[in-house]
Design a protein around this motif. Structure first.
Motif, PDB file in Angstrom:
ATOM      1  N   LEU A   1       3.344  -3.149  -0.360  1.00  0.00           N
ATOM      2  CA  LEU A   1       3.960  -1.854  -0.684  1.00  0.00           C
ATOM      3  C   LEU A   1       5.457  -1.902  -0.415  1.00  0.00           C
ATOM      4  N   PHE A   2       5.808  -2.519   0.717  1.00  0.00           N
ATOM      5  CA  PHE A   2       7.223  -2.602   1.080  1.00  0.00           C
ATOM      6  C   PHE A   2       8.008  -3.357   0.018  1.00  0.00           C
TER       7      PHE A   2
ATOM      8  N   LEU B   1      -2.636   3.981   2.073  1.00  0.00           N
ATOM      9  CA  LEU B   1      -1.758   4.432   3.150  1.00  0.00           C
ATOM     10  C   LEU B   1      -2.543   4.845   4.386  1.00  0.00           C
TER      11      LEU B   1
ATOM     12  N   PHE C   1      -2.105  -5.148   7.120  1.00  0.00           N
ATOM     13  CA  PHE C   1      -0.742  -5.634   7.243  1.00  0.00           C
ATOM     14  C   PHE C   1      -0.237  -6.184   5.910  1.00  0.00           C
TER      15      PHE C   1
ATOM     16  N   VAL D   1       0.564  -3.235   3.569  1.00  0.00           N
ATOM     17  CA  VAL D   1       1.868  -2.643   3.888  1.00  0.00           C
ATOM     18  C   VAL D   1       3.001  -3.544   3.396  1.00  0.00           C
ATOM     19  N   ALA D   2       2.835  -4.843   3.592  1.00  0.00           N
ATOM     20  CA  ALA D   2       3.890  -5.773   3.174  1.00  0.00           C
ATOM     21  C   ALA D   2       4.105  -5.700   1.667  1.00  0.00           C
TER      22      ALA D   2
ATOM     23  N   PHE E   1       8.395  -1.142  -3.124  1.00  0.00           N
ATOM     24  CA  PHE E   1       9.305  -0.010  -2.983  1.00  0.00           C
ATOM     25  C   PHE E   1      10.730  -0.470  -2.730  1.00  0.00           C
ATOM     26  N   ASP E   2      10.875  -1.506  -1.930  1.00  0.00           N
ATOM     27  CA  ASP E   2      12.220  -1.962  -1.610  1.00  0.00           C
ATOM     28  C   ASP E   2      12.945  -2.407  -2.864  1.00  0.00           C
TER      29      ASP E   2
ATOM     30  N   PHE F   1       3.044   5.846  -6.547  1.00  0.00           N
ATOM     31  CA  PHE F   1       2.933   6.247  -5.143  1.00  0.00           C
ATOM     32  C   PHE F   1       1.698   7.129  -4.933  1.00  0.00           C
TER      33      PHE F   1
END
Lengths: 369, 119
Positions: free
Chosen positions: B67-68, B116, B61, B64-65, B71-72, B107
């Motif tokens: 990476l977000f 991923l 988790f 993912v956070a 990317f954001d 990426f």
């Protein structure tokens, strides 16, 4: 909203006695209440429609007892929720537990401020409209993870974490796919985006070029995932997590999560219609001048067009929900990161190349010469 | 664009908070109240709950956070670029391609590293 305010101040005599700031304020409050009166019953009615649609799709009838064809079912459900016991588990973090429904509902309700309904009907036509919608709707994640953690329940915690992971994963392809449209229009405003399209399908951005066509599907799939709906409803998978992050919620606190979910379905459909499907564009143009507010026939036509398109997409959401099985968590992340993100990047580059080669001419314009 | 254009949003915020508070208050007042120890305990499908939910969860988790966030923020850089793309022309295009290329290298790196993979 300002358009209406200006019109009322100009055309209604009695308002001249009051300072115009107060008139503005009153009109905005009334407008906001009207919006609430649209959102809440609409979200409620959608729960009923969804159950009927589900019934039809599964060859059964669905709720049909309360009122003709059961259309007052959602009113009965709402009253029932209000009459239910309001339970806060002793183990829960009371303050966060109470705060979470506020954030979830406010986050989804505030997006309506920048959603257009017709040529003139929009609460706030911000010049950063689409960015504002993404920013505000991201607040919902905070509310969801807060409710999951504050419940102090293993099922809620897992649901909240999964939901947060899923929403932020799909946010990346979603905002990337919107970039394709922004490249074409050069504006972030919602009304500006709609004005850049025409009423006929070949003037919609959906059919503008192949990349925009793919972008629509990337956007819509990611948006459905952001709403936590099947096939992406891992966070509230009934068979493993009971109800996910809102397991511990009862009464109207639960109802608010429910309302927010259905309001979000409307929001994503409306945004998709705005960006890709031509919005409120009708073959008629809006007369200005002395007709003022009541050119309204055209305004009304725009409103009806917009609502029809939006509810068709809402129906597609329901259709997906009752047709597809649920994805596994790892499949969900794979789809999000390994397929949607690269496709969205490809789209972005493709649209930029298209713009360099052909300017903002659409396929229809190129074929038409 | 003036500040007054944001006023409706502020008013909507107040209306939404009042609506939520109001309905919860009504629900709290008219709803029946009959609390017991069992009812107030965490729901575990009828089992007696073991421990609580203040536990550690998978590091995935956090990955993912992160990476977000990365990317954001990269994507937010692209928004202003997209708005004035028509004015920038080829120059803007080449520059953004370099930016995206760097992003894609990252990426591919996290992909190969297995960040991923969920299972």
């Amino acid at each position: 909203m300002r358009y209406f305010a200006d019109w009322i101040i100009e055309n209604l005599e009695f308002t001249r006695a009051i300072p115009s700031e107060y008139v503005y304020l009153i009109i905005m409050v009334v407008g906001g209440l009207l919006l609430l009166l649209f959102v809440v019953p609409m979200a409620g009615a959608l729960t009923f429609v969804e159950r009927r649609v589900a019934g039809k799709m599964q060859s059964r009838i669905g709720p049909n007892r309360v009122g003709p064809q059961g259309i007052f079912q959602f009113v009965a459900d709402g009253v029932k929720l209000i009459l239910k016991e309001d339970i806060i588990p002793t183990a829960a973090d009371r303050r966060l537990f109470k705060l979470a429904p506020y954030i979830v509902f406010v986050g989804s309700f505030l997006t309506f401020a920048a959603l257009p309904f017709s040529q003139k009907l929009i609460a706030a036509d911000l010049n950063i409209g689409i960015l504002y919608i993404f920013a505000v709707s991201s607040m919902v994640v905070v509310g969801i993870i807060m409710s999951g953690w504050a419940s102090n329940n293993n099922l809620s915690l897992l649901g909240g974490m999964r939901s947060a992971a899923q929403i932020i994963s799909y946010e990346v392809p979603q905002i990337l796919s919107v970039l394709a449209v922004i490249l074409l229009t050069g504006t972030l405003g919602m009304q500006g985006t709609i004005k850049a399209q025409g009423w006929a399908p070949q003037h919609w951005f959906l059919f503008h070029n192949p990349f925009a066509f793919i972008a629509f599907f990337v956007f819509f799939i990611s948006a459905v995932a952001e709403c936590n709906r099947i096939p992406f409803d891992i966070p509230e998978a009934e068979s493993e997590l009971v109800s996910g992050y809102n397991t511990e919620y009862s009464g109207f606190r639960f109802g608010l999560f429910f309302l927010a979910e259905f309001a979000n379905v409307y929001v994503i459909s409306a945004v998709a219609v705005t960006l890709f499907l031509g919005g409120w564009n009708t073959p008629f143009y809006l007369p200005t001048g002395i007709w003022g507010l009541l050119p309204s026939a055209v305004n009304l036509a725009g409103l009806i067009t917009f609502l029809i398109k939006t509810f068709v997409l809402v129906f597609v959401c329901m259709w997906l929900r009752w047709t597809l099985p649920r994805l596994r968590v790892d499949q969900l992340m794979t789809v999000g990161w390994k397929y949607m993100v690269p496709i969205a990047f490809f789209n972005l580059v493709g649209t930029a190349v298209w713009m360099l080669v052909w300017g903002d001419k659409s396929i229809a314009a190129l074929l038409g010469g | 664009m003036e500040l007054i254009d944001y006023l409706p949003i502020f008013i909507l915020l107040i209306i939404a908070v009042l609506f939520v508070g109001g309905t919860i208050l009504v629900s709290h007042m008219v709803g029946r109240r009959k609390y017991g120890k069992e009812k107030m305990s965490p729901y575990e499908s009828g089992m007696i709950p073991v421990g609580d939910a203040r536990r550690r969860f998978s590091v995935k988790f956090y990955v993912v956070a992160i990476l977000f966030v990365i990317f954001d923020i990269e994507v937010v850089f692209m928004y202003p670029w997209a708005v004035i793309f028509k004015k920038l022309g080829v120059f803007g295009f080449v520059e953004m391609m370099i930016f995206i290329a760097i992003l894609l290298v990252g990426f591919i790196y996290i992909w190969k590293k297995g960040a991923l993979e969920w299972a």
